[in-house]
Design a protein around this motif. Structure first.
Motif, PDB file in Angstrom:
ATOM      1  N   ASN A   1      31.596  59.426   9.653  1.00  0.00           N
ATOM      2  CA  ASN A   1      31.456  58.736  10.940  1.00  0.00           C
ATOM      3  C   ASN A   1      30.012  58.634  11.392  1.00  0.00           C
ATOM      4  OD1 ASN A   1      31.193  61.497  11.412  1.00  0.00           O
ATOM      5  ND2 ASN A   1      31.914  61.324  13.519  1.00  0.00           N
ATOM      6  N   SER A   2      29.056  58.993  10.526  1.00  0.00           N
ATOM      7  CA  SER A   2      27.652  59.033  10.925  1.00  0.00           C
ATOM      8  C   SER A   2      26.945  57.714  10.626  1.00  0.00           C
ATOM      9  CB  SER A   2      26.940  60.186  10.226  1.00  0.00           C
ATOM     10  OG  SER A   2      26.911  59.981   8.825  1.00  0.00           O
ATOM     11  N   ILE A   3      25.746  57.568  11.230  1.00  0.00           N
ATOM     12  CA  ILE A   3      24.905  56.394  11.047  1.00  0.00           C
ATOM     13  C   ILE A   3      23.635  56.847  10.326  1.00  0.00           C
ATOM     14  CG2 ILE A   3      23.648  54.554  12.223  1.00  0.00           C
ATOM     15  CD1 ILE A   3      25.634  54.998  14.589  1.00  0.00           C
ATOM     16  N   PRO A   4      23.268  56.242   9.196  1.00  0.00           N
ATOM     17  CA  PRO A   4      22.136  56.734   8.397  1.00  0.00           C
ATOM     18  C   PRO A   4      20.799  56.520   9.094  1.00  0.00           C
ATOM     19  CG  PRO A   4      22.959  54.670   7.509  1.00  0.00           C
ATOM     20  CD  PRO A   4      23.936  55.086   8.569  1.00  0.00           C
ATOM     21  N   THR A   5      19.884  57.468   8.866  1.00  0.00           N
ATOM     22  CA  THR A   5      18.534  57.383   9.436  1.00  0.00           C
ATOM     23  C   THR A   5      17.446  57.604   8.397  1.00  0.00           C
ATOM     24  OG1 THR A   5      18.621  59.735  10.041  1.00  0.00           O
ATOM     25  CG2 THR A   5      19.274  58.139  11.733  1.00  0.00           C
ATOM     26  N   CYS A   6      17.655  58.484   7.416  1.00  0.00           N
ATOM     27  CA  CYS A   6      16.621  58.795   6.420  1.00  0.00           C
ATOM     28  C   CYS A   6      17.302  59.323   5.155  1.00  0.00           C
ATOM     29  CB  CYS A   6      15.641  59.820   6.982  1.00  0.00           C
ATOM     30  SG  CYS A   6      14.162  60.054   5.968  1.00  0.00           S
TER      31      CYS A   6
ATOM     32  N   THR B   1      18.815  56.614  19.920  1.00  0.00           N
ATOM     33  CA  THR B   1      18.736  57.899  19.227  1.00  0.00           C
ATOM     34  C   THR B   1      18.563  57.707  17.730  1.00  0.00           C
ATOM     35  OG1 THR B   1      20.123  58.960  20.915  1.00  0.00           O
ATOM     36  CG2 THR B   1      19.964  60.058  18.783  1.00  0.00           C
ATOM     37  N   VAL B   2      19.335  56.778  17.155  1.00  0.00           N
ATOM     38  CA  VAL B   2      19.255  56.504  15.718  1.00  0.00           C
ATOM     39  C   VAL B   2      17.867  55.981  15.351  1.00  0.00           C
ATOM     40  CG1 VAL B   2      20.128  55.015  13.868  1.00  0.00           C
ATOM     41  CG2 VAL B   2      21.732  56.111  15.448  1.00  0.00           C
ATOM     42  N   THR B   3      17.344  55.052  16.149  1.00  0.00           N
ATOM     43  CA  THR B   3      16.027  54.473  15.870  1.00  0.00           C
ATOM     44  C   THR B   3      14.932  55.532  15.954  1.00  0.00           C
ATOM     45  OG1 THR B   3      16.758  52.334  16.736  1.00  0.00           O
ATOM     46  CG2 THR B   3      14.388  52.702  16.570  1.00  0.00           C
ATOM     47  N   ALA B   4      15.014  56.390  16.974  1.00  0.00           N
ATOM     48  CA  ALA B   4      14.009  57.444  17.128  1.00  0.00           C
ATOM     49  C   ALA B   4      14.047  58.413  15.955  1.00  0.00           C
ATOM     50  CB  ALA B   4      14.229  58.191  18.441  1.00  0.00           C
TER      51      ALA B   4
END
Length: 250
Positions: free
Chosen positions: A79-84, A146-149
């Motif tokens: 359920n997460s959104i990738p960041t790195c 939050t994801v972008t940061a």
């Protein structure tokens, strides 16, 4: 990329902590823009109706739902959104950064992989995708901030020294704003090269696009295994693919 997209792609297929994204895309897209299948406010089912389809990639593409995305290589919650992608495997990162953000108050679509049954330098790309739908535009917007940061903390370069052979090596990361059809976010380009003693003839070319509109956030990771010397063109290919996807989403 090799870790996620060879791991979860030896299917089973990944795409991390997690792409973007055509040889196959161009073949799977018609000349006319698709009619919207959804419009705000989005629901889980309406967003799923617009995500990447096997026909978008071309002949031989199949789709599977991935309930535990790459857990044996690089785990990120479904359920997460990738960041790195892959950063949690690195031992030389100087700044604390999460590979993904688990949103509060959102309803995930689930995570889906579209790609060939066998993955290699001459195969179709592997697409890893999903979305989270929120009760309000404000909640979606705050989550996207939050994801972008968090994604902005991703280092320009890092190395993975240990773990499965498919993830060991050097990673170069670049990011740019991404805006299309009213959806706004970022595209993160990751190139993974293996040590000379492992897979010296190929590299992994992955772009992950994360975009937000109204009450939804979607992510699409597009991964290719390229022969050394071939141009990294995934950044251009995912733009073509996302043009089709985001037109369907309205």
């Amino acid at each position: 990329m090799r870790a996620a997209d060879r791991g979860a792609s030896r299917w089973r297929v990944t795409m991390a902590a997690g792409a973007a994204l055509v040889v196959g895309v161009a073949a799977g897209c018609s000349g006319a823009a698709p009619q919207p299948l959804a419009k705000p406010p989005y629901t889980v089912s309406s967003v799923r109706s617009g995500l990447v389809k096997p026909a978008d990639l071309g002949k031989g593409a199949v789709e599977v739902e991935d309930g535990d995305h790459g857990s044996h290589v690089v785990y990120t919650p479904p359920n997460s959104i990738p960041t790195c992608p892959y950063v949690q495997r690195s031992e030389d990162v100087q700044v604390a950064v999460q590979p993904a953000v688990e949103p509060v108050g959102g309803n995930p679509t689930g995570r889906f992989i579209v790609g060939p049954q066998r993955v290699g330098p001459t195969s179709l790309p592997v697409v890893t995708q999903g979305a989270v739908v929120f009760e309000s535009d404000a909640l979606a917007g705050n989550t996207m901030s939050t994801v972008t940061a968090e994604s902005a903390k991703c280092p320009e370069a890092f190395s993975v020294l240990g773990g499965p052979p498919s993830v060991v090596g050097d990673y170069k990361v670049g990011s740019r704003p991404f805006e299309l059809n009213g959806w706004k976010g970022f595209a993160q380009h990751l190139v993974h090269t293996s040590p000379p003693t492992m897979n010296p003839d190929t590299y992994d070319d992955l772009v992950t696009v994360v975009v937000h509109k109204a009450n939804a956030i979607i992510y699409v990771g597009y991964a290719q295994i390229k022969k050394v010397g071939q141009r990294a063109d995934t950044d251009q290919k995912i733009e073509t693919l996302m043009s089709t996807t985001l037109a369907r989403l309205g």
